[in-house]
Design an enzyme around this catalytic site. Structure first.
Site, PDB file in Angstrom:
ATOM      1  N   HIS A 240       0.797  -1.137   0.017  1.00 57.09           N
ATOM      2  CA  HIS A 240       0.033   0.007   0.130  1.00 57.09           C
ATOM      3  C   HIS A 240       0.921   1.207   0.173  1.00 57.09           C
ATOM      4  O   HIS A 240       0.824   2.271  -0.944  1.00 57.09           O
ATOM      5  CB  HIS A 240      -0.729   0.113   1.117  1.00 57.09           C
ATOM      6  CG  HIS A 240      -1.606   1.059   1.577  1.00 57.09           C
ATOM      7  ND1 HIS A 240      -3.187   1.125   1.053  1.00 57.09           N
ATOM      8  CD2 HIS A 240      -1.573   2.344   1.644  1.00 57.09           C
ATOM      9  CE1 HIS A 240      -3.723   2.206   1.114  1.00 57.09           C
ATOM     10  NE2 HIS A 240      -2.618   3.250   1.501  1.00 57.09           N
ATOM     11  N   GLU A 241       1.798   1.309   1.009  1.00 62.33           N
ATOM     12  CA  GLU A 241       2.592   2.524   0.880  1.00 62.33           C
ATOM     13  C   GLU A 241       3.641   2.545  -0.139  1.00 62.33           C
ATOM     14  O   GLU A 241       4.070   3.565  -0.518  1.00 62.33           O
ATOM     15  CB  GLU A 241       3.526   2.458   2.554  1.00 62.33           C
ATOM     16  CG  GLU A 241       2.605   2.603   3.832  1.00 62.33           C
ATOM     17  CD  GLU A 241       1.571   3.573   3.588  1.00 62.33           C
ATOM     18  OE1 GLU A 241       1.753   4.434   3.083  1.00 62.33           O
ATOM     19  OE2 GLU A 241       0.737   3.457   4.390  1.00 62.33           O
TER      20      GLU A 241
ATOM     21  N   HIS B  25       2.132   4.455  -2.961  1.00 59.02           N
ATOM     22  CA  HIS B  25       2.168   5.932  -2.849  1.00 59.02           C
ATOM     23  C   HIS B  25       3.511   6.506  -2.929  1.00 59.02           C
ATOM     24  O   HIS B  25       3.623   7.395  -3.832  1.00 59.02           O
ATOM     25  CB  HIS B  25       1.923   6.204  -1.069  1.00 59.02           C
ATOM     26  CG  HIS B  25       0.260   6.238  -0.653  1.00 59.02           C
ATOM     27  ND1 HIS B  25      -0.733   6.686  -1.459  1.00 59.02           N
ATOM     28  CD2 HIS B  25      -0.151   5.631   0.281  1.00 59.02           C
ATOM     29  CE1 HIS B  25      -1.828   6.303  -0.748  1.00 59.02           C
ATOM     30  NE2 HIS B  25      -1.399   5.472   0.100  1.00 59.02           N
TER      31      HIS B  25
END
Length: 417
Positions: free
Chosen positions: A18-19, A22
């Site tokens: 997820h990170e 980003h």
């Protein structure tokens, strides 16, 4: 211990991917990413690579990517400050020493008159009573307590990027969770096979009613008690309706057709009513394209189920008591781990889809809330006051933490009290 290891691996993977979404798209947009963190709270482990500090923190409650410009700079240099300047070969300031200047004998000590570290990149300061302007390198670092922090010119800050670039950098986190779920489910289908929707028997349990009736893998059930069958659902629905009743199976095996009497065993169904089962699995096939299709389809199915559950929560058909928090997820992960790697893989895919959807909800402090503010900016043609937006996200984060405590308390009551 197996449960703890499974939790660490699964949640570490879900948060990391997820990170990473980003981080990757933020860097592609030219945004300075100061930190990539797994967890919150005090640092347990860290290393620096290029411009980014990678950390693992104490509280395993998620993670974050700290992008320049999203939060006010923690270190500010104001007129009157006495600082040390270290220069590169082009006579540009490469390091700005805020304190502990005695540890940097190579630094030139000056008193700040004016400073611009965002647009024109210069420091005007008095050196031996004379006002001098020093050019600052775009990747210069501010050294405070011997910790370097790279400066962030306007063109490297989050707010300077276009609306599509910022939206993609935020949306990329949840998007990667859907991609991860698809990859896990595709791998699951490659390992376990893709279910075939026909009334053909797959794996046979040695202690089930099918084994007792001498049915074997790949037998095709043409009819039960004279009722023709076509799909796997046709087969299972008849069996579930007749626990402890003799059923006459018309079986095709290697081109030969014969009859077998099978008596389904009884178990409790999802609704609490008794249902029959004979101890067989669905027939499967192994194809790459089929596995990819399975990955796409199952990701969609899981997403649809989660959206339906959220809708029931909003309409009151689903209560907070039924939600699972960290304790409940830990317990369910342990049960999945005990059932084998394939079940654990499916559970991980469900959690990944869930994480992606929850983060896309238009709530403050979540990715969906940040996307909502970007959307409002696009409609009104100018950004919302960063202080007001920050306050909304802070309040939202506090409410989410409160919800987490409530759900965790419910989990403790359900599983331990």
């Amino acid at each position: 211990m197996n449960t703890l290891i499974a939790i660490i691996i699964i949640f570490g993977l879900l948060v990391f991917i997820h990170e990473w979404g980003h981080l990757y798209f933020a860097k592609r947009a030219g945004i300075l990413c100061r930190e990539f963190a797994i967890g919150f709270g005090p640092k347990l482990f860290s290393f620096r690579r290029d411009e980014t500090l990678y950390t693992i923190r104490l509280l395993p409650l998620g993670g974050f990517v700290r992008m320049a410009g999203e939060d006010p700079e923690l270190i500010q240099i104001k007129p009157g400050y006495e600082i040390g300047l270290v220069f590169n070969r082009r006579n540009q300031v490469s390091e700005i020493i805020v304190n502990n200047k005695s540890k940097h004998p190579e630094a030139k000590i000056v008193t700040v008159e004016r400073v611009d570290l965002e647009k024109d990149l210069f420091i005007e300061a008095y050196e031996d009573g004379e006002l001098v302007s020093f050019p600052v390198h775009e990747k210069a670092s501010i050294i405070y307590d011997e910790e370097p922090t790279q400066i962030a010119p306007l063109d490297r800050q989050f707010g300077s990027k276009t609306i599509p670039q910022r939206a993609l950098a935020i949306f990329a986190g949840p998007m990667m969770n859907f991609v991860l779920a698809f990859l896990i489910l595709t791998a699951f289908a490659l390992l376990a096979g893709m279910p075939v929707d026909e009334s053909r028997i797959g794996m046979v349990s040695p202690e089930g009613a099918a084994a007792e009736a001498e049915l074997v893998e790949n037998d095709r059930i043409l009819a039960i008690n004279g009722q023709p069958l076509e799909t796997w659902e046709d087969l299972t629905s008849v069996i579930q309706k007749h626990p402890n009743q003799d059923l006459v199976f018309e079986v095709e095996r290697n081109g030969q057709v014969f009859e077998a009497v099978v008596t389904p065993q009884e178990r409790q169904g999802p609704t609490g009513e008794p249902e029959g089962f004979i101890g067989v699995g669905q027939s499967t096939t192994f194809t790459v394209l089929g596995s990819i299709k399975y990955g796409v389809t199952e990701t969609y199915v899981f997403a649809k189920l989660i959206f339906e559950a959220l809708g029931m929560l909003v309409t009151g058909q689903f209560s907070l008591d039924q939600l699972a928090g960290p304790v409940g997820i830990y317990n369910y992960t342990g049960q999945a781990a005990e059932m084998g790697i394939l079940v654990l893989m499916k559970w991980a895919a469900i959690l990944s889809v869930n994480l992606g959807i929850i983060n896309l909800l238009p709530l403050p402090a979540l990715d969906g809330g940040r996307l909502m503010f970007i959307g409002v900016e696009a409609l009104r043609g100018k950004p919302i006051d960063p202080q007001k937006e920050g306050l909304v996200h802070f309040i939202g984060f506090a409410l989410l933490m409160l919800l987490m405590l409530v759900v965790t308390w419910n989990d403790i009551n359900k599983f331990f009290l």
